[in-house]
Design a protein around this motif. Sequence first.
Motif, PDB file in Angstrom:
ATOM      1  N   VAL A 190       0.842  -1.195   0.000  1.00 49.84           N
ATOM      2  CA  VAL A 190       0.000   0.000   0.000  1.00 49.84           C
ATOM      3  C   VAL A 190       0.876   1.243   0.000  1.00 49.84           C
ATOM      4  O   VAL A 190       0.670   2.184  -0.769  1.00 49.84           O
ATOM      5  N   GLY A 223      -5.880   6.117   5.715  1.00 49.45           N
ATOM      6  CA  GLY A 223      -6.797   5.181   6.369  1.00 49.45           C
ATOM      7  C   GLY A 223      -7.680   5.811   7.425  1.00 49.45           C
ATOM      8  O   GLY A 223      -8.855   5.467   7.549  1.00 49.45           O
ATOM      9  N   ILE A 280      -7.457  -5.647   1.855  1.00 48.01           N
ATOM     10  CA  ILE A 280      -6.652  -4.558   1.296  1.00 48.01           C
ATOM     11  C   ILE A 280      -6.301  -4.860  -0.151  1.00 48.01           C
ATOM     12  O   ILE A 280      -6.507  -4.057  -1.050  1.00 48.01           O
ATOM     13  N   LEU A 285      -8.149  -2.566  -3.029  1.00 46.95           N
ATOM     14  CA  LEU A 285      -7.323  -1.440  -3.453  1.00 46.95           C
ATOM     15  C   LEU A 285      -7.301  -1.311  -4.971  1.00 46.95           C
ATOM     16  O   LEU A 285      -7.163  -0.220  -5.519  1.00 46.95           O
ATOM     17  N   ALA A 287     -10.280  -0.447   1.637  1.00 50.28           N
ATOM     18  CA  ALA A 287      -8.932  -1.015   1.675  1.00 50.28           C
ATOM     19  C   ALA A 287      -8.037  -0.193   2.602  1.00 50.28           C
ATOM     20  O   ALA A 287      -7.306  -0.747   3.435  1.00 50.28           O
ATOM     21  N   TYR A 288      -8.106   1.143   2.479  1.00 48.40           N
ATOM     22  CA  TYR A 288      -7.275   1.986   3.332  1.00 48.40           C
ATOM     23  C   TYR A 288      -7.652   1.828   4.802  1.00 48.40           C
ATOM     24  O   TYR A 288      -6.782   1.794   5.681  1.00 48.40           O
ATOM     25  N   SER A 335      -8.909  -0.842   6.134  1.00 43.31           N
ATOM     26  CA  SER A 335      -8.363  -2.140   6.557  1.00 43.31           C
ATOM     27  C   SER A 335      -6.877  -2.008   6.859  1.00 43.31           C
ATOM     28  O   SER A 335      -6.383  -2.583   7.839  1.00 43.31           O
ATOM     29  N   ALA A 336      -6.178  -1.240   6.017  1.00 40.10           N
ATOM     30  CA  ALA A 336      -4.744  -1.059   6.232  1.00 40.10           C
ATOM     31  C   ALA A 336      -4.477  -0.373   7.571  1.00 40.10           C
ATOM     32  O   ALA A 336      -3.588  -0.777   8.324  1.00 40.10           O
TER      33      ALA A 336
END
Lengths: 305, 285
Positions: A132, B38, B238, B242, B253-254, B256-257
């Motif tokens: 990420v 996030g 993620i 993403l 996704a963010y 979750s990150a």
Amino acid sequence: MKQILKVRQLGLDRYLKAKLHAGWMMACLVLVMLLPFILGVGLLLKSEMLIRDHSLLDLIFSKEWKPLSGEFGFYPFIVSSLWVTAAALLIAGPVCLLTAIHLTQYAKKYVLRIMHPVIDILAGIPSVIYGVWGILVIVPWISNYLGPFFGKTTSGYTILAGAIVLAIMIIPFILNILIEIFRNVPDELSEASLALGATRWQTIKFVLLKKSTPGIISTFGLGISRAFGETIAVLMVVGNVAIVPDGLFQPGYPLPALIANNYGEMLSIPSYDSALMFAALILFVVVIVFNLFARALIIRTDKHN
Amino acid sequence: MRKMKYIEERFFRVLMFLSTCLIVLVLFLIVFSVLYKGLPALSWEMISQVPKGGFYFGKEGGILNAIVGSLYLSVGATFLAFVIGLPVALFMNVYLVKHKKLLNTIRFFLDLLWGVPSIVYGAFGFAIMLFFGLRTSLLAGIITVSLFIIPIIIRGMDEVFKSVPRGLLESSLSLGSTRSETSYRVFFKQGIAGVITALLLSFGRAIGDAASILFTTGFTDHMPSGLSQPVATLPLSIFFQLSSPIPEVQDRAYASAAVLVFIVLIISLLSRMFSNVYHKNKIQF
């Protein structure tokens, strides 16, 4: 006779318990020891179909990857893997060496107290988070600044992005071992060198580094094997185009990414399944070989001393 | 010419200092950039709902299924690895303590296993799954992940039991207890804080790894409902979301990150705490 004596001594209850526990422990140990062999043999059996139909050299050096028509050339993937791994090690290696020397030779105690949690947390961050971060920071950076700076137009999803992310992932791993190695160099050696009038840096160069060269090499070997199999983070930033890359600013498609991207789709074609298992087998073998080489080096130098 | 060696030292000291700073900086950059994206996405709705209308296309809903799924998977895998790993670590340090050569071989094998990439475990787990006719499920995921963390958990506990003083083993045996009693009542009790550290570290590995569960757990919009059902997990949440073109899905996704980073930071903090407890209470001989 001996058993009866034991039973008398302990009482049947305790005797049986001891036997039971010992048996369970032994069984677990045997299971764990067999695991590497089961892994290797399992992968070999699954990829056997592919190896039977194609020659090994063909598989490794052919550039044609057309699973639908049964052509499996792993060359682009192997070359991508090598590029990413080598570049990552080139970035991580010097940084780790310099930091390890700084932390063990120059830094004050409190710096180490700060660095230990930092290294631990870096080591604990999951690879998908690195991915990420790569997408958020590294990929735009390469596409907007670094690429144009070298006169290249890229999307940023390149071998270089994969290598940078990978380098940061293996830094804690390499750094930890290097610190351990430098700590184990006897102080007397450095003291002798300093007493003869050498500067701190000369001592580091001619005594510390020289003494720990085999250790450093084997650490890098372990780092390579760690980097070679890293999947998700690299897969997210490396572009995944099945061509033979010829530069850092090209997209690549390393072996682990190949497995991860195609599993699930391949079930309809049996030889495809077998090909992906073969990719896993290559990874397994490379990692084992590098590990063996690194440990053998350590053991040999230990004996030498 | 004499000055050269001082200039050289200066130069390298600056370089060393910079590279140390770089590592610290990168850590902060990673945590910061993930949280920066996030935290705004993180809301009560996000962590209390499951995704609605499909995890890849639906704009509504949250990531509760992934959080719960990840916890189930990691707790299950850590437990399974512990059940197999603890006896091995104890066996090595109580029964085999005299056989140095054998011990070194075992440790070598464990390190080898530790080095095997998780994607290989994933592929292997998938092969086993097909062999036994399982579908992608929580159970298949637990088995695969536990294979992957067994070497980590054993080596962690092995380090702990290795540091238990030999005198304790000898006095326990000389008082007439069997080796298995010594294992569980003396070694295990002595090293409990260290064992917890090892458990936490493996739990952290288990919850963060995506490659080994990519083919084995599957992914679902629903809460995990049983061992034989597919289950959603944070890393895959993620990874899959993403790549979606829809910003709302990417936000999931963010989020979750960010949750994953929090979990990892907490684990790191806890394991540091337990490791300090262990070192404070260690018996010195």
